[in-house]
Motif scaffolding. Structure first.
Motif, PDB file in Angstrom:
ATOM      1  N   THR A 194       0.826  -1.210   0.000  1.00 15.54           N
ATOM      2  CA  THR A 194       0.000   0.000   0.000  1.00 15.54           C
ATOM      3  C   THR A 194       0.863   1.265   0.000  1.00 15.54           C
ATOM      4  O   THR A 194       0.496   2.271  -0.607  1.00 15.54           O
ATOM      5  CB  THR A 194      -0.960   0.011   1.202  1.00 15.54           C
ATOM      6  N   LEU A 195       2.016   1.214   0.650  1.00 11.61           N
ATOM      7  CA  LEU A 195       2.924   2.366   0.619  1.00 11.61           C
ATOM      8  C   LEU A 195       3.303   2.697  -0.820  1.00 11.61           C
ATOM      9  O   LEU A 195       3.273   3.870  -1.230  1.00 11.61           O
ATOM     10  CB  LEU A 195       4.174   2.073   1.443  1.00 11.61           C
ATOM     11  N   ARG A 196       3.629   1.683  -1.594  1.00 13.48           N
ATOM     12  CA  ARG A 196       4.075   1.923  -2.971  1.00 13.48           C
ATOM     13  C   ARG A 196       2.927   2.275  -3.897  1.00 13.48           C
ATOM     14  O   ARG A 196       3.147   2.882  -4.943  1.00 13.48           O
ATOM     15  CB  ARG A 196       4.850   0.702  -3.472  1.00 13.48           C
ATOM     16  N   LEU A 197       1.711   1.916  -3.523  1.00 10.59           N
ATOM     17  CA  LEU A 197       0.549   2.327  -4.304  1.00 10.59           C
ATOM     18  C   LEU A 197       0.199   3.793  -4.047  1.00 10.59           C
ATOM     19  O   LEU A 197      -0.185   4.518  -4.964  1.00 10.59           O
ATOM     20  CB  LEU A 197      -0.648   1.438  -3.968  1.00 10.59           C
ATOM     21  N   TYR A 198       0.324   4.213  -2.781  1.00 10.29           N
ATOM     22  CA  TYR A 198      -0.066   5.572  -2.420  1.00 10.29           C
ATOM     23  C   TYR A 198       1.017   6.603  -2.722  1.00 10.29           C
ATOM     24  O   TYR A 198       0.715   7.757  -3.040  1.00 10.29           O
ATOM     25  CB  TYR A 198      -0.384   5.656  -0.921  1.00 10.29           C
ATOM     26  N   LEU A 199       2.278   6.199  -2.585  1.00  8.13           N
ATOM     27  CA  LEU A 199       3.360   7.176  -2.585  1.00  8.13           C
ATOM     28  C   LEU A 199       3.451   8.009  -3.869  1.00  8.13           C
ATOM     29  O   LEU A 199       3.595   9.237  -3.787  1.00  8.13           O
ATOM     30  CB  LEU A 199       4.700   6.476  -2.305  1.00  8.13           C
ATOM     31  N   PRO A 200       3.363   7.419  -5.071  1.00  6.42           N
ATOM     32  CA  PRO A 200       3.445   8.262  -6.279  1.00  6.42           C
ATOM     33  C   PRO A 200       2.346   9.316  -6.333  1.00  6.42           C
ATOM     34  O   PRO A 200       2.603  10.474  -6.707  1.00  6.42           O
ATOM     35  CB  PRO A 200       3.305   7.244  -7.419  1.00  6.42           C
ATOM     36  N   LEU A 201       1.131   8.934  -5.945  1.00  9.37           N
ATOM     37  CA  LEU A 201       0.017   9.889  -5.957  1.00  9.37           C
ATOM     38  C   LEU A 201       0.241  10.994  -4.925  1.00  9.37           C
ATOM     39  O   LEU A 201       0.019  12.184  -5.209  1.00  9.37           O
ATOM     40  CB  LEU A 201      -1.295   9.155  -5.672  1.00  9.37           C
ATOM     41  N   LEU A 202       0.690  10.622  -3.732  1.00 12.62           N
ATOM     42  CA  LEU A 202       0.921  11.622  -2.684  1.00 12.62           C
ATOM     43  C   LEU A 202       2.068  12.556  -3.052  1.00 12.62           C
ATOM     44  O   LEU A 202       1.991  13.769  -2.811  1.00 12.62           O
ATOM     45  CB  LEU A 202       1.226  10.920  -1.360  1.00 12.62           C
TER      46      LEU A 202
END
Length: 207
Positions: A158-166
């Motif tokens: 989930t970190l790698r899914l959220y991080l680019p968007l954030l």
């Protein structure tokens, strides 16, 4: 029939995400830490052992995690299930301690430090307690705590899914601070909802 296909797709997606993220996490072995993990590369200098324990062994735990929920393997090859569980536990022990040390030394600020520190502490605690329950023969409780452990292990995904968007919307500093909590708190909330559903409570009582 549709629900069966949906369930199978969810399982397939978890396997793909776990293996994909784990393999991508080892890119530093080919590209080097500076090129592949520039944002956290300073840990490799300041706390080298903790850093490499975390980035090397956390992916091992992530790859092993789906095997522990493979019902057929657990039923037909319980000894294999136990050995995978031991490897999962040792990987989390070393990667979790490394994560704690990295959180304590992060330059991202106290909010990120507490977020990642809490993740590491809960990861270690839930996994260790779950394994202890298994050793005591309290299998139903063991299974519940390993679900919690898995939810925390899945924070790597989930970190790698959220991080680019954030990063794209909030910037690196704010995005990294937010993801230190966002990568695991919703996972734990979903796991607790799953464990506390009325159906599961009635099944547990019947058992």
């Amino acid at each position: 029939m549709i629900m069966v296909y949906v369930s199978r797709f969810r399982v397939f997606l978890v396997w793909v995400l776990c293996f994909g993220v784990a393999l991508a996490s080892w890119r530093f072995m080919v590209l080097g830490v500076e090129a592949s993990m520039e944002f956290v590369a300073y840990h490799a200098i300041e706390r080298r052992l903790a850093f490499f324990a975390h980035i090397t062994l956390a992916p091992v735990a992530l790859m092993l995690m789906p095997f522990q929920f493979w019902t057929g393997l657990r039923a037909r090859r319980p000894q294999v299930h136990r050995w995978i569980g031991r490897a999962y536990g040792v990987s989390i022990l070393l990667a979790g301690v490394g994560g704690l040390l990295m959180a304590a030394g992060t330059t991202a600020g106290p909010v990120a430090a507490w977020g990642f520190g809490a993740l590491a502490a809960l990861w270690l605690g839930s996994t260790g307690y779950g394994i202890w329950l298994a050793l005591q023969g309290r299998i139903a409780e063991h299974q519940r705590w390993m679900i919690r452990s898995a939810a925390l292990t899945f924070a790597a995904v989930t970190l790698r899914l959220y991080l680019p968007l954030l990063f794209a919307t909030l910037g690196e500093e704010t995005g990294y601070t937010l993801v230190s909590w966002l990568c695991w708190v919703p996972n734990v909330a979903v796991a607790e909802w799953y464990l506390r559903r009325p159906l599961r409570r009635s099944v547990a009582l019947a058992a």
